[in-house]
Write an enzyme that holds these catalytic residues in place. Structure first.
Site, PDB file in Angstrom:
ATOM      1  N   TYR A 168       0.844  -1.201   0.000  1.00  0.00           N
ATOM      2  CA  TYR A 168       0.000   0.000   0.000  1.00  0.00           C
ATOM      3  C   TYR A 168       0.881   1.255   0.000  1.00  0.00           C
ATOM      4  O   TYR A 168       1.610   1.511   0.951  1.00  0.00           O
ATOM      5  CB  TYR A 168      -0.947   0.013   1.205  1.00  0.00           C
ATOM      6  CG  TYR A 168      -2.010  -1.079   1.186  1.00  0.00           C
ATOM      7  CD1 TYR A 168      -2.261  -1.836   0.037  1.00  0.00           C
ATOM      8  CD2 TYR A 168      -2.780  -1.346   2.321  1.00  0.00           C
ATOM      9  CE1 TYR A 168      -3.229  -2.823   0.020  1.00  0.00           C
ATOM     10  CE2 TYR A 168      -3.754  -2.339   2.308  1.00  0.00           C
ATOM     11  CZ  TYR A 168      -3.972  -3.072   1.158  1.00  0.00           C
ATOM     12  OH  TYR A 168      -4.933  -4.058   1.152  1.00  0.00           O
TER      13      TYR A 168
ATOM     14  N   SER B  92     -13.129  -3.953   1.032  1.00  0.00           N
ATOM     15  CA  SER B  92     -13.982  -3.086   0.198  1.00  0.00           C
ATOM     16  C   SER B  92     -15.451  -3.212   0.628  1.00  0.00           C
ATOM     17  O   SER B  92     -16.338  -3.417  -0.207  1.00  0.00           O
ATOM     18  CB  SER B  92     -13.810  -3.408  -1.298  1.00  0.00           C
ATOM     19  OG  SER B  92     -12.464  -3.233  -1.693  1.00  0.00           O
ATOM     20  N   PRO B  93     -15.723  -3.059   1.928  1.00  0.00           N
ATOM     21  CA  PRO B  93     -17.078  -3.284   2.449  1.00  0.00           C
ATOM     22  C   PRO B  93     -18.083  -2.220   2.011  1.00  0.00           C
ATOM     23  O   PRO B  93     -19.288  -2.445   2.063  1.00  0.00           O
ATOM     24  CB  PRO B  93     -16.878  -3.238   3.977  1.00  0.00           C
ATOM     25  CG  PRO B  93     -15.686  -2.362   4.168  1.00  0.00           C
ATOM     26  CD  PRO B  93     -14.778  -2.662   2.999  1.00  0.00           C
TER      27      PRO B  93
ATOM     28  N   ALA C 256     -17.953  -1.137  -1.075  1.00  0.00           N
ATOM     29  CA  ALA C 256     -17.776  -1.235  -2.531  1.00  0.00           C
ATOM     30  C   ALA C 256     -17.008  -0.011  -3.036  1.00  0.00           C
ATOM     31  O   ALA C 256     -17.418   0.675  -3.971  1.00  0.00           O
ATOM     32  CB  ALA C 256     -19.112  -1.414  -3.252  1.00  0.00           C
TER      33      ALA C 256
ATOM     34  N   LEU D 221     -21.324   2.361  -1.937  1.00  0.00           N
ATOM     35  CA  LEU D 221     -22.449   2.131  -1.015  1.00  0.00           C
ATOM     36  C   LEU D 221     -22.638   3.275  -0.016  1.00  0.00           C
ATOM     37  O   LEU D 221     -23.429   3.158   0.916  1.00  0.00           O
ATOM     38  CB  LEU D 221     -22.247   0.798  -0.269  1.00  0.00           C
ATOM     39  CG  LEU D 221     -22.500  -0.458  -1.106  1.00  0.00           C
ATOM     40  CD1 LEU D 221     -21.991  -1.705  -0.397  1.00  0.00           C
ATOM     41  CD2 LEU D 221     -23.996  -0.614  -1.421  1.00  0.00           C
ATOM     42  N   THR D 222     -21.891   4.358  -0.201  1.00  0.00           N
ATOM     43  CA  THR D 222     -22.073   5.485   0.729  1.00  0.00           C
ATOM     44  C   THR D 222     -23.185   6.414   0.254  1.00  0.00           C
ATOM     45  O   THR D 222     -23.575   7.331   0.979  1.00  0.00           O
ATOM     46  CB  THR D 222     -20.779   6.327   0.856  1.00  0.00           C
ATOM     47  OG1 THR D 222     -20.483   6.902  -0.426  1.00  0.00           O
ATOM     48  CG2 THR D 222     -19.610   5.479   1.325  1.00  0.00           C
ATOM     49  N   GLY D 223     -23.668   6.202  -0.976  1.00  0.00           N
ATOM     50  CA  GLY D 223     -24.780   7.005  -1.488  1.00  0.00           C
ATOM     51  C   GLY D 223     -24.343   8.329  -2.095  1.00  0.00           C
ATOM     52  O   GLY D 223     -25.160   9.076  -2.610  1.00  0.00           O
TER      53      GLY D 223
HETATM   54  N1  LIG Z   1      -6.792  -8.064   0.639  1.00  0.00           N
HETATM   55  C1  LIG Z   1      -7.038  -7.392  -0.455  1.00  0.00           C
HETATM   56  O1  LIG Z   1      -6.752  -7.815  -1.580  1.00  0.00           O
HETATM   57  C2  LIG Z   1      -7.705  -6.054  -0.316  1.00  0.00           C
HETATM   58  C3  LIG Z   1      -8.250  -5.405  -1.447  1.00  0.00           C
HETATM   59  C4  LIG Z   1      -8.902  -4.189  -1.261  1.00  0.00           C
HETATM   60  C5  LIG Z   1      -8.982  -3.633   0.007  1.00  0.00           C
HETATM   61  N2  LIG Z   1      -8.416  -4.268   1.083  1.00  0.00           N
HETATM   62  C6  LIG Z   1      -8.479  -3.706   2.459  1.00  0.00           C
HETATM   63  O2  LIG Z   1      -9.807  -3.303   2.730  1.00  0.00           O
HETATM   64  C7  LIG Z   1      -9.817  -1.914   3.088  1.00  0.00           C
HETATM   65  C8  LIG Z   1     -11.110  -1.260   2.683  1.00  0.00           C
HETATM   66  O3  LIG Z   1     -11.390  -1.469   1.311  1.00  0.00           O
HETATM   67  P1  LIG Z   1     -11.313  -0.303   0.223  1.00  0.00           P
HETATM   68  O4  LIG Z   1     -10.462   0.809   0.747  1.00  0.00           O
HETATM   69  O5  LIG Z   1     -10.978  -0.954  -1.071  1.00  0.00           O
HETATM   70  O6  LIG Z   1     -12.816   0.187   0.022  1.00  0.00           O
HETATM   71  P2  LIG Z   1     -14.025   0.644   0.964  1.00  0.00           P
HETATM   72  O7  LIG Z   1     -13.691   0.536   2.381  1.00  0.00           O
HETATM   73  O8  LIG Z   1     -15.204  -0.079   0.454  1.00  0.00           O
HETATM   74  O9  LIG Z   1     -14.159   2.184   0.531  1.00  0.00           O
HETATM   75  C9  LIG Z   1     -13.279   3.141   1.037  1.00  0.00           C
HETATM   76  C10 LIG Z   1     -13.483   4.493   0.346  1.00  0.00           C
HETATM   77  O10 LIG Z   1     -14.862   4.881   0.389  1.00  0.00           O
HETATM   78  C11 LIG Z   1     -14.954   6.297   0.696  1.00  0.00           C
HETATM   79  N3  LIG Z   1     -15.549   6.370   2.050  1.00  0.00           N
HETATM   80  C12 LIG Z   1     -15.224   5.636   3.144  1.00  0.00           C
HETATM   81  N4  LIG Z   1     -16.022   5.916   4.190  1.00  0.00           N
HETATM   82  C13 LIG Z   1     -16.888   6.841   3.746  1.00  0.00           C
HETATM   83  C14 LIG Z   1     -17.967   7.524   4.365  1.00  0.00           C
HETATM   84  N5  LIG Z   1     -18.325   7.260   5.621  1.00  0.00           N
HETATM   85  N6  LIG Z   1     -18.659   8.435   3.637  1.00  0.00           N
HETATM   86  C15 LIG Z   1     -18.332   8.683   2.348  1.00  0.00           C
HETATM   87  N7  LIG Z   1     -17.315   8.062   1.706  1.00  0.00           N
HETATM   88  C16 LIG Z   1     -16.591   7.147   2.398  1.00  0.00           C
HETATM   89  C17 LIG Z   1     -13.519   6.844   0.636  1.00  0.00           C
HETATM   90  O11 LIG Z   1     -13.152   7.160  -0.710  1.00  0.00           O
HETATM   91  P3  LIG Z   1     -13.675   8.497  -1.480  1.00  0.00           P
HETATM   92  O12 LIG Z   1     -13.884   9.562  -0.463  1.00  0.00           O
HETATM   93  O13 LIG Z   1     -12.610   8.799  -2.469  1.00  0.00           O
HETATM   94  O14 LIG Z   1     -14.949   8.054  -2.167  1.00  0.00           O
HETATM   95  C18 LIG Z   1     -12.727   5.601   1.056  1.00  0.00           C
HETATM   96  O15 LIG Z   1     -11.383   5.661   0.667  1.00  0.00           O
HETATM   97  C19 LIG Z   1      -8.554  -1.354   2.423  1.00  0.00           C
HETATM   98  O16 LIG Z   1      -8.151  -0.137   2.994  1.00  0.00           O
HETATM   99  C20 LIG Z   1      -7.595  -2.489   2.656  1.00  0.00           C
HETATM  100  O17 LIG Z   1      -7.099  -2.451   3.985  1.00  0.00           O
HETATM  101  C21 LIG Z   1      -7.805  -5.479   0.927  1.00  0.00           C
END
Ligand SMILES: NC(=O)c1ccc[n+]([C@@H]2O[C@H](COP(=O)([O-])OP(=O)(O)OC[C@H]3O[C@@H](n4cnc5c(N)ncnc54)[C@H](OP(=O)(O)O)[C@@H]3O)[C@@H](O)[C@H]2O)c1
Length: 308
Positions: free
Chosen positions: A60, A205-206, A208, A212-214
């Site tokens: 990362y 990516s919970p 998405a 999914l934040t709308g």
């Molecule tokens: N093992 C693997 O292969 C793998 C792959 C992917 C992820 N992960 C892990 O999973 C974690 C989470 O997944 P992810 O970062 O892919 O996606 P995510 O948690 O589904 O989405 C995160 C993004 O959504 C937006 N966000 C988050 N909270 C919000 C809120 N309350 N209101 C509005 N927007 C919000 C932000 O981006 P914006 O503000 O730019 O929209 C944020 O960077 C990663 O940080 C990583 O640690 C692991």
């Protein structure tokens, strides 16, 4: 489900915090949409709100995420559990490369050991058994408290579990993509088999990746790679987002993000949402301490069925 004593602590954690965006410029536009100060604020508010589990990886931001975490942990008086990951790049041939990579992660974070060390992907050329043996060694050296995998299928997870069991080491977790927009693990057997084996499912990516934040619509898609990845689906998810608005109102003002995360907790998994700033971190931390009703869960699942 019987959970081995040494991995029970993972089952007690309802929600974690993902740190991919902390340093990543390619997908997450680090430096443009969020600064180090924003990230520090996201970290601080998460810890203040009771978050105790951080997920990062050596790749990362090419180590930047781990370095930032190391800085944040320096003056912290609360215990925080740290998980990081090893990437089995094809040029990493020897098992000792995992130990070397782990030591480098520990140096970046200023830690003597981590709480969970995971294989990031089951990439070829080496079979999962090869890296499971290396994980066992990392655990035996005391460099990690527990060991896990990520993106492993049901079969790959079972094989890693079997190798580790020969060393008397439990497989602690399988970190996989899981959200209301990606429910593959319900179909491919990963969710059920993990629960049978006592392996913690960590849902990545919970939200998405923010869909999914709308806040994103077909007219207002996210920038860059994410915009291209989700351009088509943004139109299709509007009925689901509308339902989430209604459920949120019934629950006294819960947000889309909180509902998306609470659904994952109700499914027995640990979501690790990413947060770029204090506002997002605070909102996400508000996904715990309450539960969706059985009726609300079933409505959400009906509305998200087509994304399975
Ligand atoms: N093992 C693997 O292969 C793998 C792959 C992917 C992820 N992960 C892990 O999973 C974690 C989470 O997944 P992810 O970062 O892919 O996606 P995510 O948690 O589904 O989405 C995160 C993004 O959504 C937006 N966000 C988050 N909270 C919000 C809120 N309350 N209101 C509005 N927007 C919000 C932000 O981006 P914006 O503000 O730019 O929209 C944020 O960077 C990663 O940080 C990583 O640690 C692991």
């Amino acid at each position: 489900m019987t959970v081995p004593e040494e991995v029970k602590f993972l089952f007690d954690i309802e929600l974690g915090l993902g740190a991919w965006a902390w340093g990543d410029k390619v997908v997450w536009h680090y430096g443009r949409t969020h600064t180090d100060e924003d990230i520090k604020n996201a970290f601080d508010i998460s810890i203040e709100s009771g978050v105790t589990f951080l997920d990062t990886a050596e790749v990362y931001g090419q180590g930047r995420s781990e370095t930032l975490i190391g800085e944040f942990l320096k003056n912290l008086d609360k215990p925080v559990l740290v998980a990081t990951k090893f990437m089995p790049f094809p040029w990493r041939i020897r098992k000792s490369s995992l130990i070397k990579a782990l030591r480098r992660s520990l140096t970046r974070m200023g830690l003597p050991s981590v709480d969970l060390y995971q294989i990031h992907w089951p990439f070829p050329p080496f079979p999962v058994e090869h890296w499971a043996e290396a994980l066992a060694e990392a655990k035996q050296l005391g460099l990690t408290k527990t060991v896990g995998v990520s993106n492993y299928s049901k079969n790959q997870m079972q094989r890693a579990y079997t190798v580790l069991a020969k060393h008397g080491i439990p497989l602690a977790s399988n970190q996989v993509e899981y959200s209301l927009l990606d429910r593959r693990i319900e179909k491919n057997g990963v969710l059920q088999r993990s629960q049978e084996l006592g392996v913690r499912v960590i849902a990545y990516s919970p939200l998405a990746k923010g869909m999914l934040t709308g806040k994103y619509t077909p007219e207002n898609p996210p920038p860059g790679i994410r915009g291209r990845q989700y351009a088509k689906i943004l139109k299709d998810i509007q009925p689901l987002l509308k339902l989430m608005t209604e459920i949120g109102q019934d629950l006294g003002g819960k947000t889309h993000a909180q509902i998306a995360l609470n659904w994952l907790i109700c499914k027995g998994t640990m979501p690790i949402p990413g947060a770029k700033n204090a506002r997002q971190a605070e909102m996400n931390a508000g996904a715990v301490g309450w539960r969706l009703s059985a009726d609300q869960i079933s409505c959400l699942e009906k509305a998200s069925e087509k994304f399975m």
